[in-house]
Design a protein around this motif. Sequence first.
Motif, PDB file in Angstrom:
ATOM      1  N   VAL A 279       2.745  10.777 -10.415  1.00 18.03           N
ATOM      2  CA  VAL A 279       1.516  12.212 -11.165  1.00 18.03           C
ATOM      3  C   VAL A 279       2.796  13.309 -10.911  1.00 18.03           C
ATOM      4  CG1 VAL A 279       0.608  14.221  -8.886  1.00 18.03           C
ATOM      5  CG2 VAL A 279       0.111  11.848  -9.565  1.00 18.03           C
ATOM      6  N   MET A 280       3.802  13.497 -11.158  1.00 17.68           N
ATOM      7  CA  MET A 280       4.501  14.038 -10.765  1.00 17.68           C
ATOM      8  C   MET A 280       5.232  14.365 -12.624  1.00 17.68           C
ATOM      9  SD  MET A 280       6.452  14.456  -7.526  1.00 17.68           S
ATOM     10  CE  MET A 280       7.598  12.584  -7.334  1.00 17.68           C
TER      11      MET A 280
ATOM     12  N   ILE B 271       1.227   4.281  -2.861  1.00 16.81           N
ATOM     13  CA  ILE B 271       1.310   5.335  -2.592  1.00 16.81           C
ATOM     14  C   ILE B 271       2.693   6.171  -3.505  1.00 16.81           C
ATOM     15  CG2 ILE B 271       0.854   7.308  -1.227  1.00 16.81           C
ATOM     16  CD1 ILE B 271      -0.525   5.408   0.767  1.00 16.81           C
ATOM     17  N   PHE B 272       3.798   5.969  -3.018  1.00 13.29           N
ATOM     18  CA  PHE B 272       4.719   6.404  -3.917  1.00 13.29           C
ATOM     19  C   PHE B 272       4.954   6.384  -5.430  1.00 13.29           C
ATOM     20  CE2 PHE B 272       9.301   6.297  -3.277  1.00 13.29           C
ATOM     21  CZ  PHE B 272      10.384   6.766  -3.489  1.00 13.29           C
TER      22      PHE B 272
ATOM     23  N   VAL C  40       1.127  -1.216   0.115  1.00 13.63           N
ATOM     24  CA  VAL C  40      -0.041  -0.438   0.042  1.00 13.63           C
ATOM     25  C   VAL C  40       0.927   1.170  -0.134  1.00 13.63           C
ATOM     26  CG1 VAL C  40      -1.277   1.311   1.378  1.00 13.63           C
ATOM     27  CG2 VAL C  40      -1.879  -1.243   0.874  1.00 13.63           C
ATOM     28  N   ALA C  41       1.830   1.379   0.500  1.00  5.36           N
ATOM     29  CA  ALA C  41       2.886   2.620   0.665  1.00  5.36           C
ATOM     30  C   ALA C  41       3.862   2.777  -0.361  1.00  5.36           C
ATOM     31  CB  ALA C  41       3.784   2.060   2.415  1.00  5.36           C
ATOM     32  N   SER C  42       3.646   1.491  -0.857  1.00  4.01           N
ATOM     33  CA  SER C  42       4.241   1.102  -2.376  1.00  4.01           C
ATOM     34  C   SER C  42       3.799   1.904  -3.257  1.00  4.01           C
ATOM     35  CB  SER C  42       5.637   0.007  -2.681  1.00  4.01           C
ATOM     36  OG  SER C  42       5.647  -0.941  -1.534  1.00  4.01           O
TER      37      SER C  42
ATOM     38  N   LEU D 224       2.266   6.478  -7.327  1.00  8.28           N
ATOM     39  CA  LEU D 224       1.677   6.850  -7.628  1.00  8.28           C
ATOM     40  C   LEU D 224       2.065   8.574  -7.688  1.00  8.28           C
ATOM     41  CD1 LEU D 224      -1.602   6.945  -8.538  1.00  8.28           C
ATOM     42  CD2 LEU D 224      -2.382   7.204  -6.271  1.00  8.28           C
ATOM     43  N   ALA D 225       2.229   8.594  -6.582  1.00  6.86           N
ATOM     44  CA  ALA D 225       3.309  10.362  -6.122  1.00  6.86           C
ATOM     45  C   ALA D 225       4.478  10.396  -7.423  1.00  6.86           C
ATOM     46  CB  ALA D 225       3.417  10.135  -5.171  1.00  6.86           C
ATOM     47  N   LEU D 226       4.900  10.137  -7.694  1.00 10.97           N
ATOM     48  CA  LEU D 226       6.082   9.849  -7.959  1.00 10.97           C
ATOM     49  C   LEU D 226       5.528  10.095 -10.362  1.00 10.97           C
ATOM     50  CD1 LEU D 226       8.408   6.698  -7.901  1.00 10.97           C
ATOM     51  CD2 LEU D 226       8.541   9.550  -8.104  1.00 10.97           C
TER      52      LEU D 226
ATOM     53  N   ASP E  48       3.051  14.841 -14.838  1.00 11.93           N
ATOM     54  CA  ASP E  48       2.526  16.776 -14.543  1.00 11.93           C
ATOM     55  C   ASP E  48       3.581  17.028 -15.798  1.00 11.93           C
ATOM     56  OD1 ASP E  48       0.597  18.582 -13.524  1.00 11.93           O
ATOM     57  OD2 ASP E  48       2.357  19.106 -11.876  1.00 11.93           O
ATOM     58  N   GLU E  49       5.179  17.151 -15.720  1.00 16.17           N
ATOM     59  CA  GLU E  49       5.908  17.195 -16.113  1.00 16.17           C
ATOM     60  C   GLU E  49       5.275  17.269 -18.071  1.00 16.17           C
ATOM     61  OE1 GLU E  49       9.813  15.462 -14.833  1.00 16.17           O
ATOM     62  OE2 GLU E  49       9.578  16.957 -13.655  1.00 16.17           O
TER      63      GLU E  49
END
Lengths: 398, 279
Positions: free
Chosen positions: B171-172, B164-165, B160-162, B167-169, B175-176
């Motif tokens: 998203v960034m 989220i990590f 689960v933690a991975s 997903l954050a990556l 975005d770029e």
Amino acid sequence: MWTFALRSLARQPGRAILGVLGVAAVGALLFDMLLLSRGLLVSFRALLDSAGFDVRVIAADVTVAARPRLDGSASAVAAIRSLPEVEDVVPLAFGGARTDGRDGAPLELFLLGAGPARRQPWIILQGRAPDPAAGAAPELIVNRNLADRLGLHDGQELILRGDCGHEPAATPPVRFRVTGRASFPFDDPRALTAATTMDELRRVCGTEDGDDADILLVASREGQGPMAAVQAIRARRPDLHAYSNEEVVARFQQVGFSYFRQISTVLSSITLFFGFLLITVLLTVSVNQRFAEIAALRALGFTRRRVILDVLAQSVILVGAGGLVSLPLGFLLARRLEAILHAMPEIPAAMRFFAFEPRALGVHALLLMVTAVLAAAYPMRLVARLPIAATLRTEVVT
Amino acid sequence: MGPLTALLLIATSTAAAPRATPPAILVSRQLLEAEHLEVGDVVLLSADPKGGQPRPFRIAGTYEPVPDPAHLGAPALEARLHLPDLVALAADPADPASADSVQSINVTLADRKEAPAFMRELDARVPGLLLRETAAADDRDVTFVVLDRFHLAIAIVTVVASSIFLLALMVMLVDERREMVAILRLIGLRRRRIFLQVLAEGLVIALAGALFGVVLAVALEGGFNRFFQWRYDTALVFVRVTPAIASRAVAVAVPLGILASVAASWGLLRQGALSLARR
């Protein structure tokens, strides 16, 4: 500074929320590992202290399976009780017995015999403790499991046949009268336990002439402390082995369940590294995308220290918010993991793998704070070294 | 015969050994090291915890005890005696039956499937014996089943933690690339085409990540095992990356990676080309 950092994070809410959630997940796991690292020790200590005895005396310093019984327990009890450092002593002997279940099938139970003392090594839930001076029928106190299993109530009779193992003798059945229910600190959730007086236990086991015990539980006198009692016992009876609860816990720490301490150390390190990596990546990408903005702020008069602190503040906000969310998550996760681990056989019901202590909260906060600072180090360095004029020119040209 | 409850061990030099050769025993490597013994030494063993009536034995060799996870952390201070020697050592003079009794008898059947029938027959012929099939589950099995569940729960939290990590990556990353997506849309590429590209990228990243994870686990396996074997002085294997475990890790990681890519790109793909370009 904090408001500015918050606004910077709020400009990209999705990213900030994911950062907080990521820290919350790893923070919850970290919190649980901190609880696990000392949980068994904390709850074991609480179990040892629960009945009010702070010193244990045994016959030999060997493992439980190989430990000999303590011969001449009556004289040992008398010698220890006469010490001014000692408040009370109770000899305990362990045995087994069989009785008939409701369906007629034999039921094995753990039988405990305690010598006369003011304190008892169990907690009375209902009724009273067995009285050595009882009339015709010997008395017995049972745990909740046994009472429920056999539908026992106070005053009811129960016939036990000794099965004590260490003495291979065929013993006649003994008819007991149940005097109440008690909670035995070291019972596992399925334990069927009963306790009686030392004399009656010997009778059940067929060792009426014996004078041995498995362990002596000692309560030190108030104001003297357990170590003073231990020293006094060692001086009076050097043939015996006396340990304070603290020493017992220290020995348990060396051998008992060290696996959980190891796994908690490994997982704590991994989760911290994971959190560090997450925040570093988030802040680095964020800083990279804001180079022009940061250079403009510097050109407008923001000092280098001010923009560096802004990055640090963002890191602290992300980790701080994640850390706060991680606490309730950690408690919920700990309950679930506790339920899983408690299915292990022979773990006392009162024992906790995840035991809360304020120290864990402090260590959790400290570790997360260090992670926040370390994670901000690289993006802070980027900001500190940012060439203002060149960055602005590049941004304008591109 | 009662259990051999304790061993008193007094090491003497080979020269001090009595003339009649004492019976041979094997001692565990841990015991040999802990007591600074050597093969050929004569030691006194006693079944009495207080060391009464000791008998001399000669150390004929050493052995590595079968690793037992249930006794992790407790050094295996053991010795192996020939059965008659052990019976003679532990027999209770007051109990004549003790010289002719053992705690258990291990039986190997010609056909393992016959175990239940064999147990029924033996129970009928010799009532009072406690018969148990060695393949049957016992408390120790339960312990490891529980540990397995615990590890699985920890693994789920880690995943689960991975996620989220990841997903954050993603998203960034997305975005770029907002402007690039806008350009691709403006030059005529369809949403579906860009979506497939995102999917392919997610697949490649997830596969690379999963394979890197497996390679890292294999590389660390030896180090983990050596550390814990040293820490607990045991031959137990703590970490074993099997093909099944590696496959399961890849099977979880790859779909998660693809899902993270799609989830992160979803908002971008739903926007119009002009909206993206005007950013």
